[in-house]
Design an enzyme around this catalytic site. Sequence first.
Site, PDB file in Angstrom:
ATOM      1  N   TYR A  61       4.720   5.319  11.225  1.00  0.00           N
ATOM      2  CA  TYR A  61       5.014   3.919  11.530  1.00  0.00           C
ATOM      3  C   TYR A  61       5.857   3.190  10.493  1.00  0.00           C
ATOM      4  O   TYR A  61       6.186   2.043  10.678  1.00  0.00           O
ATOM      5  CB  TYR A  61       3.714   3.145  11.798  1.00  0.00           C
ATOM      6  CG  TYR A  61       2.664   3.221  10.697  1.00  0.00           C
ATOM      7  CD1 TYR A  61       2.763   2.408   9.569  1.00  0.00           C
ATOM      8  CD2 TYR A  61       1.587   4.099  10.794  1.00  0.00           C
ATOM      9  CE1 TYR A  61       1.810   2.464   8.567  1.00  0.00           C
ATOM     10  CE2 TYR A  61       0.619   4.156   9.791  1.00  0.00           C
ATOM     11  CZ  TYR A  61       0.732   3.342   8.685  1.00  0.00           C
ATOM     12  OH  TYR A  61      -0.208   3.402   7.700  1.00  0.00           O
TER      13      TYR A  61
ATOM     14  N   ARG B 141       0.860  -1.176   0.000  1.00  0.00           N
ATOM     15  CA  ARG B 141       0.000   0.000   0.000  1.00  0.00           C
ATOM     16  C   ARG B 141       0.906   1.238   0.000  1.00  0.00           C
ATOM     17  O   ARG B 141       1.550   1.534   0.991  1.00  0.00           O
ATOM     18  CB  ARG B 141      -0.902  -0.014   1.248  1.00  0.00           C
ATOM     19  CG  ARG B 141      -1.442   1.343   1.577  1.00  0.00           C
ATOM     20  CD  ARG B 141      -2.537   1.410   2.583  1.00  0.00           C
ATOM     21  NE  ARG B 141      -2.337   0.755   3.857  1.00  0.00           N
ATOM     22  CZ  ARG B 141      -1.678   1.269   4.895  1.00  0.00           C
ATOM     23  NH1 ARG B 141      -1.067   2.438   4.799  1.00  0.00           N
ATOM     24  NH2 ARG B 141      -1.593   0.608   6.024  1.00  0.00           N
TER      25      ARG B 141
ATOM     26  N   HIS C 264      -3.520   4.138   4.915  1.00  0.00           N
ATOM     27  CA  HIS C 264      -4.618   3.167   5.031  1.00  0.00           C
ATOM     28  C   HIS C 264      -5.913   3.804   4.544  1.00  0.00           C
ATOM     29  O   HIS C 264      -6.629   3.261   3.711  1.00  0.00           O
ATOM     30  CB  HIS C 264      -4.757   2.708   6.481  1.00  0.00           C
ATOM     31  CG  HIS C 264      -6.046   2.018   6.782  1.00  0.00           C
ATOM     32  ND1 HIS C 264      -6.354   0.779   6.269  1.00  0.00           N
ATOM     33  CD2 HIS C 264      -7.117   2.405   7.520  1.00  0.00           C
ATOM     34  CE1 HIS C 264      -7.562   0.434   6.691  1.00  0.00           C
ATOM     35  NE2 HIS C 264      -8.049   1.397   7.442  1.00  0.00           N
TER      36      HIS C 264
END
Lengths: 383, 325
Positions: free
Chosen positions: A289, A276, A280
């Site tokens: 992160y 990805r 998200h």
Amino acid sequence: MTVKSTARARKKAAPAVPDNLPAGSGAQPELIQLLTPEGERVEHPDYPLTTTPEELRDLYRDLVLVRRFDAEATSLQRQGELGLWASLLGQEAAQVGSGRAMRPGDYAFPTYREHGVAWCRDVDPLNLLGMFRGVNHGGWDPNEKNFHLYTIVIGAQALHATGYAMGITKDGTDDAVIAYFGDGASSQGDVSEAFTFASVYNAPVVFFCQNNQWAISEPTTNQTKIPLYRRASGFGFPGVRVDGNDVLACLAVTRWALDHARSGNGPVLVEAFTYRMGAHTTSDDPTRYRLAEETEAWRAKDPISRLKAHLDREGLADEAFFASVEAKSEELGLRVREGVRSMPDPDPTLIFDHVYAEPHTLVDEERAEYTAYAASFEGGENL
Amino acid sequence: MMAGQLSIAKALNEALRKSLENDPKTLLMGEDIGKLGGVFRITDGLQKDFGESRVIDTPLAESGIVGTAIGLALRGYRPVVEIQFDGFVYPAFDQIVSQLAKMHARALGHVKLPVTVRIPYAGGIGAVEHHSESHEAYFAHTAGLRVVSPSNAHDAHWMLRQAIASDDPVIFLEPKRRYWDKGEVGDAADLPLHDARIARGGTDATLIAYGPMVKVCLDAAAAAEEDGRSLEVVDLRSLSPVDFAALEASVKRTGRAIVVHEAPVFLGMGAELAARLTERCFYHLEAPVLRVGGFHAPYPPSRVEEAFLPDLDRVLDAVDRSFAY
């Protein structure tokens, strides 16, 4: 071989965890690949694929248009036209490859990110935006294009897909089903239960897991200690890991899996190993992160640039073709922009519509109360 | 057809048989429902007569049972699933309240979910933990679900057939302590699925109950008659929707209402019924609407369940309290 040496060999060969465990998201797994990141066509003995130049150009057009739609939706969210958007950036090949592997009678059960699959099922892209704009929770007729509503609760749709596939078996047709979910969903009980039911009843369902490496902020290593595709073996059906950024491999492997399922051989798990590239959803901040280096490394495997490299390398498309794709992309972007902006808010009485298929006195009472209340305002303009 | 005295269990079995006979799309799914005929034998003999593809023994996975039933419904089937015991339905909670209940609305009516979820519920049979729960409020609270509970053999038979024929998902709560109670089953449904029924006429107070508590209330009304009080007993039958018109009519006649159920009183069906009856019948009420039910505690070990379950004396005590206003 002596008994003693066999025992020793066994002891050595039985580590606590599988020996080729991928070390984090950057591992090189056992990928099925038909097109290298440089655009070179390679063969795989188990998944042969013959394509005409026109088919390759069609796939390229799909990838570009799907990306454009996704980018447009992301922009529309930033402009306040959508409340949220779940981008598929980076996952176009997994979705277009698997989506184009389906036959018209096959049925797809998506999560909320399968915009590319919807595209392949010929679902109007504007239909996908209703729930993100907040005018409905889905709204399209799933049976029109055999594309079920988006499901937000992680993994729940794997069971719906399996039940639908059980129904296909009862009907005696040779249709098949694809259940889409992500690496995070592989931890959900519903996905395991779907594997069990599908396996026990030999249901014609392909579990298509897009392992995009991140479940919001949690890496795949937080979901599993073994490569995901190997989960299938514990349930008694085959699992395959495919290069999820390789549209040809995704097409070939999914086509094989669907045919395997529709031929009465039961389910298949396909793990599309992908990434990805974006957040998200538009509410997320991936810089908190994950490392920029990781994202950059995956950028080199971009699904669109590798197919373009192949078309260029083999001389399968000319400038006029690329210009026509660009023109179509512009046309789609404009249609999506204008379509979303002109999407009307629903009448508030939508709240009461379709709660039940048959009349329900409580809903009828509340609708009447609300209608009377709204009408009590001057002119009743709320209605 | 099956006129005569039948147990509730047999009346349900006959209802499933008729539904399987009448519609080839009807399927039964659940744990142990095939050869065993279900732990309560409600599906006894049905797999033998209709085959394994229509009476399906499933893996032990409640979410899987409901989730795959949803998929089968989407494919045009009409699944009737059995949850083995009330306390085992919670693993299927998401599939019931977030998926089954909402899919019709999410699709703006384009798909129908004619799934019946049969659940033997409530206590009184001396069972172990998780085998005696009353969770009707969770399901009645969820829009998109219909929730019903019969109290006698006739209703058990016809309400189940009506539930299976409904195009909406129906939570069908079977009062397991009454499975072996016998009653006459007529050859036609007397009432629509969601109508309440006056189980006993009376003039001084209305007892409102459903499922296993209807018998308790009928016994209480018989006992009260000896004391010179005439109690009306309304069998609610349907918990979503509730037949408020019938309740309102009864309470306006009697001036007093007492709701009786096994589930904990706090935020239970009784709370909703009391609130609405107060709104609708305020000037007709001689006393507050009272509630008799379980305590705010986990369903207790069976040796003390009699203290948890409303019985004739607790109901009559509530009647006395109502008359003391």
